[in-house]
Structure formats: C-alpha cells, structure tokens
Design a protein around this motif. Structure first.
Motif, PDB file in Angstrom:
ATOM      1  N   ARG A   1       6.882  -5.341 -37.225  1.00 33.00           N
ATOM      2  CA  ARG A   1       6.531  -5.654 -35.843  1.00 33.00           C
ATOM      3  C   ARG A   1       6.020  -4.470 -35.011  1.00 33.00           C
ATOM      4  N   ASN A   2       6.516  -3.286 -35.291  1.00 30.76           N
ATOM      5  CA  ASN A   2       6.165  -2.185 -34.399  1.00 30.76           C
ATOM      6  C   ASN A   2       4.838  -1.510 -34.762  1.00 30.76           C
TER       7      ASN A   2
ATOM      8  N   ASP B   1       3.168 -10.127 -25.708  1.00 32.92           N
ATOM      9  CA  ASP B   1       4.345  -9.379 -26.152  1.00 32.92           C
ATOM     10  C   ASP B   1       5.418 -10.353 -26.651  1.00 32.92           C
ATOM     11  N   GLU B   2       6.525  -9.793 -27.130  1.00 32.58           N
ATOM     12  CA  GLU B   2       7.550 -10.654 -27.747  1.00 32.58           C
ATOM     13  C   GLU B   2       8.323 -11.487 -26.728  1.00 32.58           C
TER      14      GLU B   2
ATOM     15  N   PHE C   1       1.262 -11.609 -35.189  1.00 34.11           N
ATOM     16  CA  PHE C   1       2.050 -10.386 -35.030  1.00 34.11           C
ATOM     17  C   PHE C   1       1.922  -9.641 -36.344  1.00 34.11           C
TER      18      PHE C   1
ATOM     19  N   ASN D   1       4.559  -4.653 -31.724  1.00 33.35           N
ATOM     20  CA  ASN D   1       5.314  -5.781 -31.146  1.00 33.35           C
ATOM     21  C   ASN D   1       4.446  -6.677 -30.271  1.00 33.35           C
TER      22      ASN D   1
END
Ligand SMILES: O=P(O)(O)OC[C@H]1O[C@](O)(CO)[C@@H](O)[C@@H]1O
Ligand SMILES: [Fe+2]
Length: 188
Positions: A94-95, A113-114, A90, A134
């Motif tokens: 995160r974004n 994805d998370e 990751f 993310n």
C-alpha cells in the motif's frame, strides 16, 4: 535552474523495445464493473478498446528496489456521461508511490486516499503527477484525442484491483455541459 530549457521527452519509444516488454489491451467487455451507467454500457460494443498499456519490466515482479516504466494510451470516448478510464487500483504494497507524466492529450487523474477522500488533477502534455503511497489512482481521458502518459513505479508495488472493482472511487468523473465534473458515487 530558472534559465534552463527543459528538454522534450525523447524516450517515449526506446525504452519499450527489446525484452521484458508487456503489452496489455483493455476493452469495454473487461471493464463492466467500473462504469456506473449499466444501460449505456449494454448498448456499446464490448470489443471497443478503451486503453492499451505498454510496460517495461527490467527486473522480476516483486523485486525490492527496482523500477518499472510504462505508457498508457486511453482512447477518447464515454459510457453515458462517464469518460473512458482505467480500472484503477491501490498498490498491493500500500505505501508504494508512483509518478505519471502526461505525453499527449487531455485527462484527469483521480486520487483517493484510504479514508475515501477523492480529488482530481488535470493532465496536460508535460504535466507531472506524484501519486503518494496509500492512494488509489485512476485516469480518465476527457479530451477528443488519445490521452497518453508515462508511469514509473516500484517493481514490488503490485496491483490491488479488488477494492476499486467492488466499490469504485467515492466520486466519479462525468461530463456536464461539456466539462468534467466530480460527483458523489451513488455506488458507495
Ligand atoms: O492498472 P490499471 O488500473 O488498469 O491502469 C494502468 C496504469 O497503471 C499502471 O498499472 C501502473 O500504476 C500502469 O502500467 C498504467 O499506467
Ligand atoms: Fe499504480
């Protein structure tokens, strides 16, 4: 745009000369935690190169608003049924998103994805892949030659390897009857 012939990439090497270049080699011995078949792994030479990454860092790590560029070269090979692949991560922020563009070879890009939902995109020369924020990303070489791809990512993104090295992706990519197939990861 429909009638325009897209140019071949001509910047493969130019951007990677000069200063602020980082070259990284990851060998099997550096990747013990990512392959599931520990018995097959133990039979292999730890000095085997799995992939090389050349990156261009025109600004300092952590700089907001800058961009980094890199080329990753994954060698062909497998550990048991699992293809040679990158560690996967990751982004620390995160974004932050990223683009990949395949240069040579044949690969699969794994995206998780998370919530632990994993999907895969096929990589062929010229294919462009958007990695949303993310989203953990890992690349596997599913062909018989080197897989190379360029990557473009924000200079403040950073890398978070912890989650993936501990639990892996929710699905792993293995060869079954000569084809890459996603199967649930028993480690999770
Ligand atoms: O950092 P990893 O998971 O070893 O994978 C290497 C790839 O990821 C990047 O670090 C950027 O996301 C690139 O430099 C390279 O394409
Ligand atoms: Fe990344």
């Amino acid at each position: 745009m429909n009638n325009i012939t897209k140019p071949n990439l001509i910047f493969k090497d130019d951007l990677l000369t000069g200063e602020n270049i980082d070259r990284l080699t990851r060998k099997l011995k550096d990747l013990g935690d990512i392959f599931n078949d520990k018995a097959a792994f133990a039979q292999m030479d730890g000095e085997t190169v799995v992939y090389d990454v050349e990156s261009s860092f025109p600004v300092a790590h952590g700089t907001e608003g800058g961009l980094f560029y890199g080329i990753t070269y994954i060698h062909p090979g497998k550990v048991g049924q699992e293809y040679f692949m990158t560690k996967g991560h990751f982004h620390e922020i995160r974004n932050r998103g990223e683009y990949y563009c395949t240069l040579e070879g044949e690969g699969m890009l794994l995206l998780m994805d998370e919530n632990g939902n994993t999907r895969a995109e096929k990589m062929i020369p010229g294919s462009i892949h958007y990695i949303p924020g993310n989203t953990a990303h890992r690349t596997a070489n599913v062909g018989e030659q080197i897989l190379s791809f360029s990557a473009f990512w924000p200079s403040d993104a950073g890398h978070d390897y912890g989650t993936i090295s501990e639990k892996g992706f929710s699905e792993i990519l293995i060869e079954q009857e000569g084809q890459p197939v996603l199967v649930p990861n028993i480690k999770q």
